[in-house]
Design a protein around this motif. Structure first.
Motif, PDB file in Angstrom:
ATOM      1  N   THR A  95      41.774  83.888  13.245  1.00 41.18           N
ATOM      2  CA  THR A  95      42.522  83.377  12.098  1.00 41.18           C
ATOM      3  C   THR A  95      43.339  84.510  11.483  1.00 41.18           C
ATOM      4  O   THR A  95      43.116  85.691  11.768  1.00 41.18           O
ATOM      5  CB  THR A  95      41.574  82.815  11.025  1.00 41.18           C
ATOM      6  N   THR A  96      44.273  84.156  10.610  1.00 38.42           N
ATOM      7  CA  THR A  96      45.103  85.163   9.953  1.00 38.42           C
ATOM      8  C   THR A  96      44.259  86.147   9.149  1.00 38.42           C
ATOM      9  O   THR A  96      44.463  87.360   9.214  1.00 38.42           O
ATOM     10  CB  THR A  96      46.117  84.489   9.018  1.00 38.42           C
ATOM     11  N   SER A 103      44.577  95.086  10.674  1.00 36.10           N
ATOM     12  CA  SER A 103      45.830  95.641  10.154  1.00 36.10           C
ATOM     13  C   SER A 103      45.671  96.293   8.792  1.00 36.10           C
ATOM     14  O   SER A 103      46.376  97.256   8.479  1.00 36.10           O
ATOM     15  CB  SER A 103      46.888  94.528  10.058  1.00 36.10           C
ATOM     16  N   PHE A 104      44.752  95.780   7.963  1.00 36.56           N
ATOM     17  CA  PHE A 104      44.576  96.306   6.614  1.00 36.56           C
ATOM     18  C   PHE A 104      43.215  96.947   6.390  1.00 36.56           C
ATOM     19  O   PHE A 104      42.996  97.567   5.353  1.00 36.56           O
ATOM     20  CB  PHE A 104      44.776  95.193   5.582  1.00 36.56           C
ATOM     21  N   GLY A 358      54.259  89.706   8.244  1.00 34.40           N
ATOM     22  CA  GLY A 358      55.126  90.709   8.856  1.00 34.40           C
ATOM     23  C   GLY A 358      54.362  91.950   9.280  1.00 34.40           C
ATOM     24  O   GLY A 358      54.588  92.491  10.371  1.00 34.40           O
ATOM     25  N   VAL A 359      53.433  92.412   8.437  1.00 40.71           N
ATOM     26  CA  VAL A 359      52.621  93.587   8.784  1.00 40.71           C
ATOM     27  C   VAL A 359      51.738  93.283   9.995  1.00 40.71           C
ATOM     28  O   VAL A 359      51.616  94.104  10.916  1.00 40.71           O
ATOM     29  CB  VAL A 359      51.754  94.021   7.586  1.00 40.71           C
ATOM     30  N   ILE A 360      51.123  92.107  10.019  1.00 41.66           N
ATOM     31  CA  ILE A 360      50.250  91.739  11.140  1.00 41.66           C
ATOM     32  C   ILE A 360      51.043  91.675  12.446  1.00 41.66           C
ATOM     33  O   ILE A 360      50.599  92.171  13.489  1.00 41.66           O
ATOM     34  CB  ILE A 360      49.557  90.390  10.852  1.00 41.66           C
ATOM     35  N   VAL A 414      61.361  93.443   6.677  1.00 39.50           N
ATOM     36  CA  VAL A 414      61.050  94.794   6.195  1.00 39.50           C
ATOM     37  C   VAL A 414      59.630  95.190   6.603  1.00 39.50           C
ATOM     38  O   VAL A 414      59.395  96.328   7.042  1.00 39.50           O
ATOM     39  CB  VAL A 414      61.216  94.873   4.665  1.00 39.50           C
ATOM     40  N   ALA A 415      58.688  94.259   6.482  1.00 39.30           N
ATOM     41  CA  ALA A 415      57.300  94.565   6.843  1.00 39.30           C
ATOM     42  C   ALA A 415      57.173  94.886   8.332  1.00 39.30           C
ATOM     43  O   ALA A 415      56.487  95.849   8.707  1.00 39.30           O
ATOM     44  CB  ALA A 415      56.393  93.388   6.480  1.00 39.30           C
ATOM     45  N   ILE A 416      57.820  94.097   9.186  1.00 44.40           N
ATOM     46  CA  ILE A 416      57.752  94.346  10.634  1.00 44.40           C
ATOM     47  C   ILE A 416      58.384  95.688  10.980  1.00 44.40           C
ATOM     48  O   ILE A 416      57.801  96.520  11.697  1.00 44.40           O
ATOM     49  CB  ILE A 416      58.442  93.215  11.419  1.00 44.40           C
TER      50      ILE A 416
END
Length: 436
Positions: A95-96, A103-104, A358-360, A414-416
């Motif tokens: 899941t997200t 990632s975090f 975007g970060v993920i 921007v995040a990517i």
């Protein structure tokens, strides 16, 4: 979390999942679903009548040709973003909110769980309140007790569906989505009769004004927050390409159609919500069918989303207790009338949520394309990615404040870009001493 190796976390042990939907562990290959099944669930998720209200705002502001261009552009942006998220979900089986751990960090991911889970509980309350109000309006009920009874009964039905997980949402979507689309197409036909057919529709002049940028932002914003949670369902896909295609069908076609239907309703009947159009046509019974059939499946998906977010936050292997708890909170919000004041707040969160995706996506493209090693243990916090998220969110917010660009798209891009750029910079620095 690899796409080629079944992780050890699925094996027997104290953390073995007891929930057939695997809320905090990868979905094993044996539990993956067909492309048709996944498409039905995602299409049912996006065939959402409140989306028509966004279409209604667009319908009166543009000529028909420009309206189609705006819907196509916004839906393409939304579909592409969700397809990327869906692809990552299928490759990882997670899941997200669980992907956010990688990632975090294990602690940093709590931000994702709070934002995504909290937003979905809020939307759940909004929809429950809407059902109560529209049902009372249709049947002429004025007492609070009658509306409250409808809210509670509807919430129980949706909660049960969400507890059944993917299987429950599949069957509800399979039955209700064709009926809803048929009703919507019939209303479109009646709408065209009102303005003298398609030539009459095309000749209608705009009555309001809206910039193209704001219009595209509106289209993207309708489902970008929910689309960030597409991995909740695409993790059941048998391949990343199937997941991406199913997302495009659901979020480009399904969401785009609902916006178009709302725009046509506003142009012809001056009412974007087809439920109210049916009421105005004297078809109260069919209006209630459309109302319950549509919002039942969509809110069940919402309940499922905050259920898996709760399971991740508290590190529990079952989503059901969190589904039930979230439904209770959402219903209380609706009963107290808070749903009448939540829309602006929830819309604001639409600016803050897309950069998470975007970060993920960027992190996946940099580090996890070949699969996360079984022995990899996430750090408590990945400060670099949290900083990227903060920068992308601020830029998206400034974009919205100054009405420059498309805020959700700016946050995602921007995040990517920053995630991938910083990864390469730090990777190069790490490699330099080793080379020396």
């Amino acid at each position: 979390m690899s796409s080629t190796v079944e992780p050890a976390t699925v094996a027997a042990g104290p953390d073995r999942p007891v929930d057939p939907d695997y809320p905090v562990t990868p979905v094993p290959r044996s539990a993956r679903k067909s492309f048709f099944s996944l498409s039905v669930v995602l299409l049912g998720f996006t065939i959402f009548t409140p989306t028509m209200l966004a279409g209604a705002a667009l319908g009166t502001a543009f000529s028909f040709g420009k309206l189609m261009m705006v819907i196509a552009a916004g839906s393409a942006i939304l579909g592409a973003y969700v397809a990327m998220m869906g692809f990552v979900g299928a490759r990882t089986g997670l899941t997200t909110v669980v992907m956010a751990r990688y990632s975090f960090g294990t602690r940093g991911s709590k931000l994702t769980s709070v934002l995504l889970g909290g937003t979905q509980i809020g939307w759940y309350g909004v929809i429950i309140g809407t059902i109560g109000d529209l049902t009372a309006q249709a049947l002429g009920w004025e007492s609070y007790a009658a509306r409250a009874a409808v809210m509670i009964a509807a919430s129980i039905l949706m909660c049960i569906t969400a507890c059944y997980g993917y299987r429950g949402m599949y069957w509800v979507s399979l039955i209700s989505t064709p009926l809803i689309l048929a009703l919507a197409c019939w209303v479109v036909s009646r709408s065209l009769d009102e303005v003298g057919g398609f030539p009459g529709l095309v000749s209608v002049e705009p009555k309001t004004t809206m910039t193209v940028t704001l219009a595209i932002t509106t289209v993207v914003g309708t489902f970008v927050s929910a689309g960030t949670q597409a991995p909740n369902w695409t993790r059941f896909a048998r391949s990343g390409s199937q997941a991406a295609l199913a997302c495009m069908i659901g979020f480009l076609v399904g969401n785009g159609l609902m916006i178009l239907f709302g725009a046509i309703g506003a142009i012809t009947f001056h009412e974007g919500d087809f439920v109210l159009v049916l009421y105005n046509l004297g078809l109260v019974g069919w209006g209630l069918v459309l109302l319950f059939g549509n919002l039942w499946k969509s809110n069940a998906d919402t309940a499922y989303a905050f259920g898996v977010a709760g399971a991740e936050m508290f590190r529990k292997p079952r989503k059901t207790p969190f589904v039930i708890g979230g439904c209770v909170i959402g219903t209380v919000l609706a009963l107290t009338g808070v749903h009448n004041h939540l829309i602006d707040y929830l819309s604001l969160l639409g600016t803050f949520i897309p950069p998470l995706g975007g970060v993920i996506i960027g992190d996946f493209l940099c580090r996890w394309r070949r699969g996360i090693p079984e022995d990899h243990t996430p750090q408590p916090v990945y400060w670099r990615n949290l900083a990227v998220y903060a920068v992308a969110t601020v830029l998206a917010w400034l974009s919205a404040e100054f009405e420059m660009g498309i805020p959700p798209l700016i946050g995602i891009v921007v995040a990517i870009v920053l995630t991938m750029g910083l990864h390469r910079v730090f990777a190069a620095r790490s490699a330099a001493p080793a080379a020396g």
